[in-house]
Design an enzyme around this catalytic site. Structure first.
Site, PDB file in Angstrom:
ATOM      1  N   CYS A 270      40.115  37.780  37.208  1.00  0.00           N
ATOM      2  CA  CYS A 270      39.093  38.601  37.866  1.00  0.00           C
ATOM      3  C   CYS A 270      38.959  39.943  37.176  1.00  0.00           C
ATOM      4  O   CYS A 270      37.957  40.231  36.543  1.00  0.00           O
ATOM      5  CB  CYS A 270      39.473  38.821  39.319  1.00  0.00           C
ATOM      6  SG  CYS A 270      39.856  37.297  40.144  1.00  0.00           S
TER       7      CYS A 270
HETATM    8  N1  SAJ Z   1      47.816  45.792  37.322  1.00  0.00           N
HETATM    9  C1  SAJ Z   1      48.313  46.905  36.650  1.00  0.00           C
HETATM   10  N2  SAJ Z   1      48.470  48.060  37.336  1.00  0.00           N
HETATM   11  C2  SAJ Z   1      48.139  48.156  38.672  1.00  0.00           C
HETATM   12  C3  SAJ Z   1      47.625  47.006  39.335  1.00  0.00           C
HETATM   13  C4  SAJ Z   1      47.482  45.838  38.642  1.00  0.00           C
HETATM   14  O1  SAJ Z   1      48.602  46.841  35.458  1.00  0.00           O
HETATM   15  O2  SAJ Z   1      48.315  49.237  39.247  1.00  0.00           O
HETATM   16  C5  SAJ Z   1      47.624  44.545  36.583  1.00  0.00           C
HETATM   17  C6  SAJ Z   1      48.396  43.387  37.180  1.00  0.00           C
HETATM   18  O3  SAJ Z   1      49.690  43.310  36.613  1.00  0.00           O
HETATM   19  C7  SAJ Z   1      47.538  42.200  36.767  1.00  0.00           C
HETATM   20  C8  SAJ Z   1      46.144  42.773  36.732  1.00  0.00           C
HETATM   21  O4  SAJ Z   1      46.265  44.187  36.699  1.00  0.00           O
HETATM   22  O5  SAJ Z   1      47.884  41.760  35.473  1.00  0.00           O
HETATM   23  C9  SAJ Z   1      45.310  42.389  37.928  1.00  0.00           C
HETATM   24  O6  SAJ Z   1      46.090  42.604  39.104  1.00  0.00           O
HETATM   25  P1  SAJ Z   1      45.300  42.759  40.520  1.00  0.00           P
HETATM   26  O7  SAJ Z   1      46.264  42.669  41.620  1.00  0.00           O
HETATM   27  O8  SAJ Z   1      44.440  43.951  40.496  1.00  0.00           O
HETATM   28  O9  SAJ Z   1      44.293  41.538  40.456  1.00  0.00           O
HETATM   29  P2  SAJ Z   1      44.355  40.020  40.949  1.00  0.00           P
HETATM   30  O10 SAJ Z   1      43.465  39.315  40.008  1.00  0.00           O
HETATM   31  O11 SAJ Z   1      45.693  39.479  41.174  1.00  0.00           O
HETATM   32  O12 SAJ Z   1      43.692  40.068  42.387  1.00  0.00           O
HETATM   33  C10 SAJ Z   1      42.627  40.876  42.484  1.00  0.00           C
HETATM   34  C11 SAJ Z   1      42.655  41.443  43.902  1.00  0.00           C
HETATM   35  N3  SAJ Z   1      43.784  42.366  43.941  1.00  0.00           N
HETATM   36  C12 SAJ Z   1      43.880  43.460  44.681  1.00  0.00           C
HETATM   37  O13 SAJ Z   1      42.941  43.865  45.309  1.00  0.00           O
HETATM   38  C13 SAJ Z   1      45.203  44.145  44.713  1.00  0.00           C
HETATM   39  C14 SAJ Z   1      41.340  41.969  44.085  1.00  0.00           C
HETATM   40  O14 SAJ Z   1      41.109  42.920  43.092  1.00  0.00           O
HETATM   41  C15 SAJ Z   1      40.325  40.844  44.089  1.00  0.00           C
HETATM   42  O15 SAJ Z   1      40.147  40.451  45.444  1.00  0.00           O
HETATM   43  C16 SAJ Z   1      40.776  39.636  43.320  1.00  0.00           C
HETATM   44  O16 SAJ Z   1      41.472  40.094  42.213  1.00  0.00           O
HETATM   45  C17 SAJ Z   1      39.537  38.849  42.905  1.00  0.00           C
HETATM   46  O17 SAJ Z   1      39.541  37.656  43.170  1.00  0.00           O
HETATM   47  O18 SAJ Z   1      38.630  39.464  42.379  1.00  0.00           O
END
Ligand code: SAJ
Length: 431
Positions: A270
Protein backbone atom coordinates in the site's frame (compact mmCIF):
# COMPACT_ATOMS: atom_id res chain seq x y z
CA UNK A 1 -38.09 -7.18 -2.96
CA UNK A 2 -36.11 -3.96 -3.20
CA UNK A 3 -32.44 -4.16 -2.32
CA UNK A 4 -32.83 -1.96 0.75
CA UNK A 5 -35.24 -4.41 2.37
CA UNK A 6 -33.06 -7.38 1.43
CA UNK A 7 -30.10 -5.68 3.12
CA UNK A 8 -32.08 -4.78 6.22
CA UNK A 9 -33.44 -8.31 6.45
CA UNK A 10 -29.98 -9.71 5.67
CA UNK A 11 -31.40 -11.81 2.86
CA UNK A 12 -29.27 -9.95 0.32
CA UNK A 13 -26.60 -12.25 -1.16
CA UNK A 14 -23.13 -10.71 -1.20
CA UNK A 15 -20.30 -11.44 -3.61
CA UNK A 16 -16.79 -10.42 -2.47
CA UNK A 17 -14.28 -10.52 -5.33
CA UNK A 18 -10.67 -10.89 -4.21
CA UNK A 19 -10.07 -12.92 -1.04
CA UNK A 20 -6.91 -11.23 0.22
CA UNK A 21 -6.18 -9.36 3.45
CA UNK A 22 -9.17 -7.07 2.68
CA UNK A 23 -11.68 -9.38 1.00
CA UNK A 24 -11.58 -12.40 3.29
CA UNK A 25 -12.03 -10.50 6.60
CA UNK A 26 -14.80 -8.46 4.93
CA UNK A 27 -16.59 -11.61 3.73
CA UNK A 28 -16.36 -13.03 7.25
CA UNK A 29 -17.79 -9.86 8.82
CA UNK A 30 -20.85 -9.91 6.53
CA UNK A 31 -21.38 -13.65 7.06
CA UNK A 32 -21.02 -13.20 10.82
CA UNK A 33 -24.05 -10.89 10.92
CA UNK A 34 -26.14 -13.30 8.87
CA UNK A 35 -25.60 -12.59 5.17
CA UNK A 36 -24.90 -15.36 2.68
CA UNK A 37 -21.55 -14.51 1.14
CA UNK A 38 -19.86 -15.86 -1.98
CA UNK A 39 -16.11 -15.33 -1.95
CA UNK A 40 -14.81 -15.15 -5.51
CA UNK A 41 -11.14 -15.44 -6.38
CA UNK A 42 -9.13 -16.51 -9.42
CA UNK A 43 -6.80 -18.52 -7.20
CA UNK A 44 -8.31 -22.02 -6.79
CA UNK A 45 -6.00 -22.70 -3.83
CA UNK A 46 -7.54 -19.80 -1.89
CA UNK A 47 -11.03 -21.02 -2.78
CA UNK A 48 -10.17 -24.52 -1.60
CA UNK A 49 -8.76 -23.18 1.68
CA UNK A 50 -11.83 -21.01 2.30
CA UNK A 51 -14.16 -23.95 1.69
CA UNK A 52 -12.08 -26.02 4.11
CA UNK A 53 -12.45 -23.22 6.66
CA UNK A 54 -8.72 -22.41 6.53
CA UNK A 55 -8.25 -18.73 7.34
CA UNK A 56 -4.96 -17.95 5.57
CA UNK A 57 -5.27 -14.26 6.43
CA UNK A 58 -6.13 -14.29 10.11
CA UNK A 59 -5.29 -17.56 11.87
CA UNK A 60 -7.08 -16.25 14.96
CA UNK A 61 -10.39 -16.33 13.06
CA UNK A 62 -9.99 -19.84 11.69
CA UNK A 63 -12.65 -21.40 13.94
CA UNK A 64 -15.07 -18.65 12.95
CA UNK A 65 -14.49 -19.21 9.23
CA UNK A 66 -14.88 -22.96 9.64
CA UNK A 67 -18.24 -22.57 11.35
CA UNK A 68 -19.45 -20.00 8.78
CA UNK A 69 -18.53 -22.38 5.97
CA UNK A 70 -20.28 -25.27 7.76
CA UNK A 71 -23.41 -23.10 8.13
CA UNK A 72 -23.13 -22.35 4.39
CA UNK A 73 -22.86 -18.63 5.20
CA UNK A 74 -19.63 -18.38 3.25
CA UNK A 75 -18.78 -20.27 0.08
CA UNK A 76 -15.67 -19.87 -1.99
CA UNK A 77 -16.21 -20.01 -5.75
CA UNK A 78 -14.06 -19.49 -8.84
CA UNK A 79 -16.90 -19.19 -11.35
CA UNK A 80 -17.91 -15.55 -11.94
CA UNK A 81 -21.36 -16.58 -13.21
CA UNK A 82 -22.43 -16.64 -9.56
CA UNK A 83 -22.53 -12.84 -9.91
CA UNK A 84 -25.94 -13.03 -11.57
CA UNK A 85 -27.32 -14.47 -8.32
CA UNK A 86 -25.94 -11.93 -5.87
CA UNK A 87 -27.44 -8.57 -4.84
CA UNK A 88 -24.22 -6.85 -3.76
CA UNK A 89 -20.75 -7.12 -5.33
CA UNK A 90 -17.70 -5.78 -3.48
CA UNK A 91 -14.43 -5.56 -5.42
CA UNK A 92 -11.29 -6.11 -3.32
CA UNK A 93 -8.69 -7.01 -5.95
CA UNK A 94 -5.07 -5.76 -5.97
CA UNK A 95 -4.10 -2.45 -7.56
CA UNK A 96 -0.33 -2.71 -7.98
CA UNK A 97 2.10 -0.67 -10.06
CA UNK A 98 3.59 -1.74 -13.38
CA UNK A 99 7.38 -2.18 -13.51
CA UNK A 100 7.49 1.44 -14.75
CA UNK A 101 5.70 2.41 -11.54
CA UNK A 102 2.43 3.35 -13.26
CA UNK A 103 -1.02 2.28 -11.99
CA UNK A 104 -2.00 -1.24 -12.99
CA UNK A 105 -5.80 -1.50 -12.72
CA UNK A 106 -5.93 -4.55 -14.97
CA UNK A 107 -7.36 -6.70 -12.14
CA UNK A 108 -10.10 -4.13 -11.52
CA UNK A 109 -10.85 -3.90 -15.24
CA UNK A 110 -11.03 -7.65 -15.80
CA UNK A 111 -13.31 -8.11 -12.80
CA UNK A 112 -15.44 -5.19 -14.00
CA UNK A 113 -15.81 -6.95 -17.36
CA UNK A 114 -17.11 -10.06 -15.59
CA UNK A 115 -19.51 -7.99 -13.51
CA UNK A 116 -20.86 -6.24 -16.62
CA UNK A 117 -21.49 -9.68 -18.19
CA UNK A 118 -23.78 -10.69 -15.35
CA UNK A 119 -25.08 -7.27 -14.25
CA UNK A 120 -28.75 -7.51 -13.28
CA UNK A 121 -31.26 -4.87 -12.21
CA UNK A 122 -31.10 -3.86 -8.58
CA UNK A 123 -27.47 -4.86 -7.95
CA UNK A 124 -25.10 -2.70 -5.87
CA UNK A 125 -21.45 -2.68 -6.91
CA UNK A 126 -18.78 -1.27 -4.57
CA UNK A 127 -15.10 -0.81 -5.41
CA UNK A 128 -12.81 -1.07 -2.35
CA UNK A 129 -9.44 -1.42 -4.07
CA UNK A 130 -7.22 1.62 -3.53
CA UNK A 131 -6.99 3.58 -6.77
CA UNK A 132 -6.66 7.04 -8.33
CA UNK A 133 -9.53 9.55 -7.98
CA UNK A 134 -11.89 9.07 -10.92
CA UNK A 135 -11.56 5.28 -11.34
CA UNK A 136 -15.11 4.50 -10.19
CA UNK A 137 -16.79 7.04 -12.46
CA UNK A 138 -14.36 6.96 -15.40
CA UNK A 139 -13.58 3.23 -15.61
CA UNK A 140 -16.15 1.15 -13.70
CA UNK A 141 -19.30 3.15 -14.51
CA UNK A 142 -18.98 3.37 -18.32
CA UNK A 143 -18.45 -0.38 -18.65
CA UNK A 144 -21.41 -1.21 -16.41
CA UNK A 145 -23.60 1.27 -18.31
CA UNK A 146 -22.81 -0.32 -21.69
CA UNK A 147 -25.89 -2.55 -21.73
CA UNK A 148 -28.22 0.38 -21.17
CA UNK A 149 -28.76 -0.01 -17.43
CA UNK A 150 -28.87 3.35 -15.63
CA UNK A 151 -26.79 3.96 -12.51
CA UNK A 152 -28.85 5.04 -9.51
CA UNK A 153 -31.99 3.46 -10.97
CA UNK A 154 -31.20 0.03 -12.50
CA UNK A 155 -27.96 -0.56 -10.59
CA UNK A 156 -26.01 1.21 -7.90
CA UNK A 157 -22.30 2.05 -7.73
CA UNK A 158 -20.01 3.36 -4.99
CA UNK A 159 -16.40 3.53 -3.82
CA UNK A 160 -15.46 2.68 -0.27
CA UNK A 161 -11.76 2.49 0.64
CA UNK A 162 -10.48 -0.44 2.63
CA UNK A 163 -8.76 0.44 5.87
CA UNK A 164 -6.89 -2.61 7.11
CA UNK A 165 -3.72 -2.39 9.16
CA UNK A 166 -2.25 -5.89 8.91
CA UNK A 167 -1.22 -7.12 12.34
CA UNK A 168 -3.12 -4.41 14.23
CA UNK A 169 -4.60 -6.03 17.34
CA UNK A 170 -6.93 -3.12 18.25
CA UNK A 171 -8.56 -2.22 14.96
CA UNK A 172 -10.39 -4.62 12.63
CA UNK A 173 -12.90 -4.44 9.78
CA UNK A 174 -15.81 -3.92 12.17
CA UNK A 175 -14.50 -1.15 14.44
CA UNK A 176 -12.57 0.88 11.85
CA UNK A 177 -14.67 3.83 10.61
CA UNK A 178 -15.74 3.38 6.98
CA UNK A 179 -15.82 6.05 4.25
CA UNK A 180 -18.30 5.68 1.37
CA UNK A 181 -18.85 7.67 -1.82
CA UNK A 182 -21.85 6.86 -4.03
CA UNK A 183 -22.33 7.89 -7.67
CA UNK A 184 -25.91 9.00 -6.94
CA UNK A 185 -28.00 9.64 -3.82
CA UNK A 186 -29.56 6.16 -4.03
CA UNK A 187 -26.09 4.61 -4.42
CA UNK A 188 -24.91 6.50 -1.36
CA UNK A 189 -27.91 5.50 0.75
CA UNK A 190 -27.80 1.81 -0.14
CA UNK A 191 -24.04 1.61 0.44
CA UNK A 192 -24.42 3.30 3.81
CA UNK A 193 -27.20 0.87 4.81
CA UNK A 194 -25.12 -2.09 3.69
CA UNK A 195 -21.98 -1.22 5.64
CA UNK A 196 -24.05 -0.13 8.65
CA UNK A 197 -24.95 -3.82 9.05
CA UNK A 198 -21.28 -4.53 9.82
CA UNK A 199 -19.28 -1.39 10.65
CA UNK A 200 -19.79 0.73 13.74
CA UNK A 201 -19.12 4.10 12.06
CA UNK A 202 -19.88 5.19 8.49
CA UNK A 203 -18.88 8.55 6.99
CA UNK A 204 -20.37 9.69 3.67
CA UNK A 205 -18.23 11.50 1.09
CA UNK A 206 -19.86 13.78 -1.47
CA UNK A 207 -18.61 11.67 -4.39
CA UNK A 208 -16.68 8.49 -5.24
CA UNK A 209 -13.61 10.47 -6.25
CA UNK A 210 -13.62 12.26 -2.90
CA UNK A 211 -13.60 8.86 -1.18
CA UNK A 212 -10.85 7.66 -3.55
CA UNK A 213 -8.77 10.72 -2.62
CA UNK A 214 -9.38 10.22 1.13
CA UNK A 215 -7.63 6.85 0.98
CA UNK A 216 -4.71 8.25 -0.96
CA UNK A 217 -4.29 11.11 1.51
CA UNK A 218 -4.18 8.57 4.37
CA UNK A 219 -1.39 6.61 2.73
CA UNK A 220 0.52 9.58 1.29
CA UNK A 221 0.47 11.10 4.78
CA UNK A 222 2.31 8.00 6.02
CA UNK A 223 4.74 7.77 3.12
CA UNK A 224 5.75 11.46 3.37
CA UNK A 225 6.13 11.41 7.17
CA UNK A 226 8.15 8.21 7.08
CA UNK A 227 10.38 9.77 4.43
CA UNK A 228 10.78 12.85 6.65
CA UNK A 229 12.13 10.84 9.59
CA UNK A 230 14.27 8.74 7.25
CA UNK A 231 15.89 11.91 5.91
CA UNK A 232 16.36 13.29 9.42
CA UNK A 233 17.85 9.95 10.51
CA UNK A 234 20.57 10.29 7.87
CA UNK A 235 21.25 13.90 8.89
CA UNK A 236 21.23 13.13 12.64
CA UNK A 237 23.81 10.37 12.09
CA UNK A 238 26.15 12.97 10.58
CA UNK A 239 25.41 15.38 13.43
CA UNK A 240 25.91 12.63 16.04
CA UNK A 241 22.38 13.14 17.34
CA UNK A 242 20.23 10.10 18.24
CA UNK A 243 17.17 10.44 15.98
CA UNK A 244 15.25 7.84 18.04
CA UNK A 245 15.70 9.94 21.19
CA UNK A 246 14.64 13.04 19.25
CA UNK A 247 11.46 11.32 18.02
CA UNK A 248 10.57 9.94 21.45
CA UNK A 249 10.98 13.38 23.02
CA UNK A 250 9.01 15.08 20.24
CA UNK A 251 6.25 12.52 20.86
CA UNK A 252 5.78 13.92 24.37
CA UNK A 253 4.02 16.84 22.68
CA UNK A 254 0.35 16.04 23.39
CA UNK A 255 -1.00 17.85 20.33
CA UNK A 256 0.03 18.59 16.76
CA UNK A 257 2.55 15.80 16.46
CA UNK A 258 2.44 12.11 15.51
CA UNK A 259 5.55 9.90 15.76
CA UNK A 260 6.91 8.04 12.75
CA UNK A 261 10.14 6.06 12.87
CA UNK A 262 13.06 5.59 10.51
CA UNK A 263 13.47 2.17 8.96
CA UNK A 264 15.25 0.19 6.25
CA UNK A 265 12.69 1.38 3.69
CA UNK A 266 9.00 1.19 2.92
CA UNK A 267 7.33 -2.18 2.49
CA UNK A 268 3.83 -3.53 2.07
CA UNK A 269 1.59 -3.33 -0.94
CA UNK A 270 0.00 0.00 0.00
CA UNK A 271 2.26 2.73 1.30
CA UNK A 272 5.05 2.33 -1.27
CA UNK A 273 2.51 2.01 -4.09
CA UNK A 274 -0.71 3.98 -3.58
CA UNK A 275 0.84 7.48 -3.63
CA UNK A 276 2.04 6.90 -7.20
CA UNK A 277 -1.55 6.40 -8.33
CA UNK A 278 -2.10 10.06 -7.55
CA UNK A 279 1.21 11.11 -9.13
CA UNK A 280 0.10 9.46 -12.34
CA UNK A 281 -3.41 11.00 -12.32
CA UNK A 282 -2.07 14.45 -11.43
CA UNK A 283 -0.17 14.55 -14.74
CA UNK A 284 -3.53 14.87 -16.50
CA UNK A 285 -3.79 18.24 -14.74
CA UNK A 286 -0.23 19.30 -15.55
CA UNK A 287 0.53 18.85 -11.88
CA UNK A 288 3.77 17.49 -10.40
CA UNK A 289 3.26 15.84 -6.98
CA UNK A 290 6.68 16.80 -5.65
CA UNK A 291 6.13 15.69 -2.02
CA UNK A 292 5.05 12.21 -3.14
CA UNK A 293 7.98 11.77 -5.49
CA UNK A 294 10.55 13.16 -3.08
CA UNK A 295 9.21 10.87 -0.33
CA UNK A 296 9.42 7.96 -2.74
CA UNK A 297 13.06 8.77 -3.56
CA UNK A 298 14.05 9.02 0.10
CA UNK A 299 12.22 5.84 1.12
CA UNK A 300 13.60 3.90 -1.85
CA UNK A 301 17.12 5.05 -0.92
CA UNK A 302 17.01 3.55 2.58
CA UNK A 303 18.01 -0.04 1.67
CA UNK A 304 21.11 1.39 -0.04
CA UNK A 305 21.83 3.51 3.03
CA UNK A 306 21.66 0.41 5.23
CA UNK A 307 24.02 -1.45 2.89
CA UNK A 308 26.41 1.48 3.13
CA UNK A 309 26.21 1.47 6.93
CA UNK A 310 27.26 -2.19 6.80
CA UNK A 311 30.16 -1.54 4.41
CA UNK A 312 31.47 1.25 6.67
CA UNK A 313 31.10 -0.88 9.81
CA UNK A 314 32.92 -3.83 8.20
CA UNK A 315 35.62 -1.46 7.04
CA UNK A 316 36.32 -0.37 10.63
CA UNK A 317 36.81 -4.08 11.40
CA UNK A 318 39.25 -4.24 8.44
CA UNK A 319 36.82 -6.36 6.44
CA UNK A 320 35.39 -5.98 2.97
CA UNK A 321 31.79 -6.79 2.12
CA UNK A 322 32.78 -9.06 -0.74
CA UNK A 323 32.68 -12.67 0.54
CA UNK A 324 31.75 -11.49 4.05
CA UNK A 325 29.16 -13.74 5.72
CA UNK A 326 26.06 -11.65 6.45
CA UNK A 327 22.88 -12.78 8.22
CA UNK A 328 19.71 -10.74 7.60
CA UNK A 329 17.03 -11.12 10.29
CA UNK A 330 13.50 -10.53 8.98
CA UNK A 331 12.20 -10.72 5.39
CA UNK A 332 8.68 -9.46 6.20
CA UNK A 333 7.96 -5.79 5.54
CA UNK A 334 7.02 -5.22 9.16
CA UNK A 335 7.17 -7.11 12.43
CA UNK A 336 5.19 -10.25 13.25
CA UNK A 337 3.68 -10.52 9.74
CA UNK A 338 4.19 -13.18 7.04
CA UNK A 339 4.11 -10.66 4.17
CA UNK A 340 7.27 -9.81 2.22
CA UNK A 341 5.65 -7.74 -0.52
CA UNK A 342 7.82 -4.72 -1.36
CA UNK A 343 9.83 -5.59 1.75
CA UNK A 344 13.03 -3.50 2.04
CA UNK A 345 14.72 -6.62 3.47
CA UNK A 346 14.57 -8.15 -0.01
CA UNK A 347 16.19 -5.07 -1.54
CA UNK A 348 18.94 -5.12 1.11
CA UNK A 349 19.63 -8.80 0.37
CA UNK A 350 19.70 -8.07 -3.38
CA UNK A 351 22.16 -5.17 -2.96
CA UNK A 352 24.51 -7.14 -0.70
CA UNK A 353 24.28 -10.23 -2.87
CA UNK A 354 25.19 -8.16 -5.93
CA UNK A 355 28.26 -6.90 -4.08
CA UNK A 356 29.47 -10.44 -3.47
CA UNK A 357 28.44 -10.92 0.16
CA UNK A 358 27.60 -14.44 1.33
CA UNK A 359 24.04 -13.72 2.39
CA UNK A 360 21.70 -15.81 4.53
CA UNK A 361 18.42 -14.78 6.08
CA UNK A 362 16.00 -15.93 8.75
CA UNK A 363 12.29 -15.29 8.89
CA UNK A 364 10.17 -17.99 10.52
CA UNK A 365 7.08 -16.47 8.88
CA UNK A 366 8.59 -16.53 5.39
CA UNK A 367 10.24 -19.81 4.50
CA UNK A 368 11.77 -18.69 1.22
CA UNK A 369 12.26 -15.60 -0.93
CA UNK A 370 13.20 -15.09 -4.55
CA UNK A 371 15.61 -12.29 -5.43
CA UNK A 372 15.78 -11.84 -9.21
CA UNK A 373 16.19 -15.54 -10.11
CA UNK A 374 17.89 -16.74 -6.96
CA UNK A 375 15.96 -18.59 -4.24
CA UNK A 376 16.99 -18.01 -0.64
CA UNK A 377 15.60 -20.26 2.07
CA UNK A 378 15.10 -19.05 5.63
CA UNK A 379 17.68 -20.65 7.91
CA UNK A 380 16.79 -22.01 11.31
CA UNK A 381 18.29 -19.93 14.15
CA UNK A 382 18.33 -22.92 16.51
CA UNK A 383 21.96 -23.97 17.12
CA UNK A 384 23.11 -21.29 14.68
CA UNK A 385 26.44 -19.74 15.68
CA UNK A 386 25.95 -16.00 15.11
CA UNK A 387 29.66 -15.40 15.71
CA UNK A 388 30.32 -17.21 12.43
CA UNK A 389 28.85 -14.20 10.60
CA UNK A 390 30.81 -11.06 9.92
CA UNK A 391 27.62 -9.07 10.57
CA UNK A 392 23.95 -9.51 11.46
CA UNK A 393 21.35 -7.05 10.08
CA UNK A 394 18.10 -6.67 12.04
CA UNK A 395 15.84 -5.62 9.17
CA UNK A 396 12.50 -6.65 10.74
CA UNK A 397 12.07 -6.63 14.50
CA UNK A 398 9.98 -9.78 14.88
CA UNK A 399 8.99 -10.48 18.47
CA UNK A 400 10.30 -14.04 18.33
CA UNK A 401 13.97 -13.05 18.10
CA UNK A 402 16.15 -13.53 21.21
CA UNK A 403 17.74 -10.08 21.11
CA UNK A 404 19.90 -10.71 24.19
CA UNK A 405 21.46 -13.72 22.47
CA UNK A 406 21.89 -11.76 19.23
CA UNK A 407 23.81 -9.03 21.08
CA UNK A 408 25.92 -11.52 23.03
CA UNK A 409 26.87 -13.70 20.06
CA UNK A 410 27.13 -11.39 17.05
CA UNK A 411 30.40 -9.68 16.17
CA UNK A 412 28.69 -6.75 14.41
CA UNK A 413 25.00 -5.75 14.30
CA UNK A 414 23.21 -3.28 12.03
CA UNK A 415 20.00 -2.42 13.89
CA UNK A 416 17.49 -0.90 11.40
CA UNK A 417 14.66 -0.73 13.96
CA UNK A 418 16.35 0.49 17.18
CA UNK A 419 15.11 -2.72 18.76
CA UNK A 420 18.40 -3.00 20.68
CA UNK A 421 18.05 0.44 22.28
CA UNK A 422 18.43 -0.95 25.79
CA UNK A 423 21.83 -2.55 24.97
CA UNK A 424 24.97 -0.43 25.03
CA UNK A 425 27.67 -2.07 22.92
CA UNK A 426 29.87 -0.58 20.23
CA UNK A 427 29.32 -3.56 17.96
CA UNK A 428 25.74 -2.32 17.52
CA UNK A 429 25.28 0.21 14.75
CA UNK A 430 21.76 1.69 14.86
CA UNK A 431 20.16 3.51 11.92
N1 SAJ B 1 7.16 2.16 8.50
C1 SAJ B 1 8.28 2.90 8.86
N2 SAJ B 1 8.15 3.84 9.83
C2 SAJ B 1 6.94 4.07 10.44
C3 SAJ B 1 5.80 3.31 10.05
C4 SAJ B 1 5.94 2.35 9.08
O1 SAJ B 1 9.36 2.71 8.31
O2 SAJ B 1 6.88 4.94 11.33
C5 SAJ B 1 7.29 1.16 7.44
C6 SAJ B 1 6.89 -0.23 7.90
O3 SAJ B 1 8.01 -0.92 8.43
C7 SAJ B 1 6.42 -0.86 6.60
C8 SAJ B 1 5.87 0.31 5.82
O4 SAJ B 1 6.36 1.49 6.42
O5 SAJ B 1 7.51 -1.41 5.88
C9 SAJ B 1 4.36 0.36 5.82
O6 SAJ B 1 3.91 0.17 7.16
P1 SAJ B 1 2.40 0.68 7.53
O7 SAJ B 1 2.02 0.14 8.83
O8 SAJ B 1 2.30 2.14 7.37
O9 SAJ B 1 1.56 0.09 6.32
P2 SAJ B 1 0.77 -1.28 6.08
O10 SAJ B 1 0.84 -1.47 4.62
O11 SAJ B 1 1.15 -2.39 6.94
O12 SAJ B 1 -0.71 -0.93 6.51
C10 SAJ B 1 -1.13 0.29 6.13
C11 SAJ B 1 -2.08 0.77 7.23
N3 SAJ B 1 -1.24 1.04 8.39
C12 SAJ B 1 -1.46 1.96 9.33
O13 SAJ B 1 -2.35 2.76 9.21
C13 SAJ B 1 -0.59 1.93 10.53
C14 SAJ B 1 -2.78 1.86 6.63
O14 SAJ B 1 -1.84 2.81 6.22
C15 SAJ B 1 -3.64 1.36 5.49
O15 SAJ B 1 -4.93 1.09 6.04
C16 SAJ B 1 -3.14 0.08 4.88
O16 SAJ B 1 -1.76 0.16 4.87
C17 SAJ B 1 -3.70 -0.02 3.46
O17 SAJ B 1 -4.25 -1.07 3.17
O18 SAJ B 1 -3.59 0.96 2.74
Amino acid sequence: MPLKEKILQKTAKIGVIGLGYVGLPLAIEFAKVGFKVFGIDDNPEKIEKVNQGVNYILKAEEVLLTSLVKEKRIKGIVDYSILKEVDVIIICVPTPLTKNREPDISYVESVNKEISKYLTKGQLIILESTTYPGTTEEVILPKLSENGLKVGEDFYLAFSPERVDPGNKSYNTKNTPKIIGGVTKNCRELTKILYSQVMEEIYVASSPKTAEMVKLLENIFRSVNIALVNELAVLCKKMEINIWEVIDLAATKPYGYMPFYPGPGLGGHCIPIDPFYLTWKAREYDFHTRFIELAGEINMHMPYYIANMLIEALNINHKVLNASKILVLGAAYKKDLDDSRESPSLKIIEILNNKGAAIEYNDDYIKQIKIKNKIFKSIDLKNLKLKNYDAVIIATDHSYYDYKKIVEESSLIIDCRNILKKYKNDKIRVL
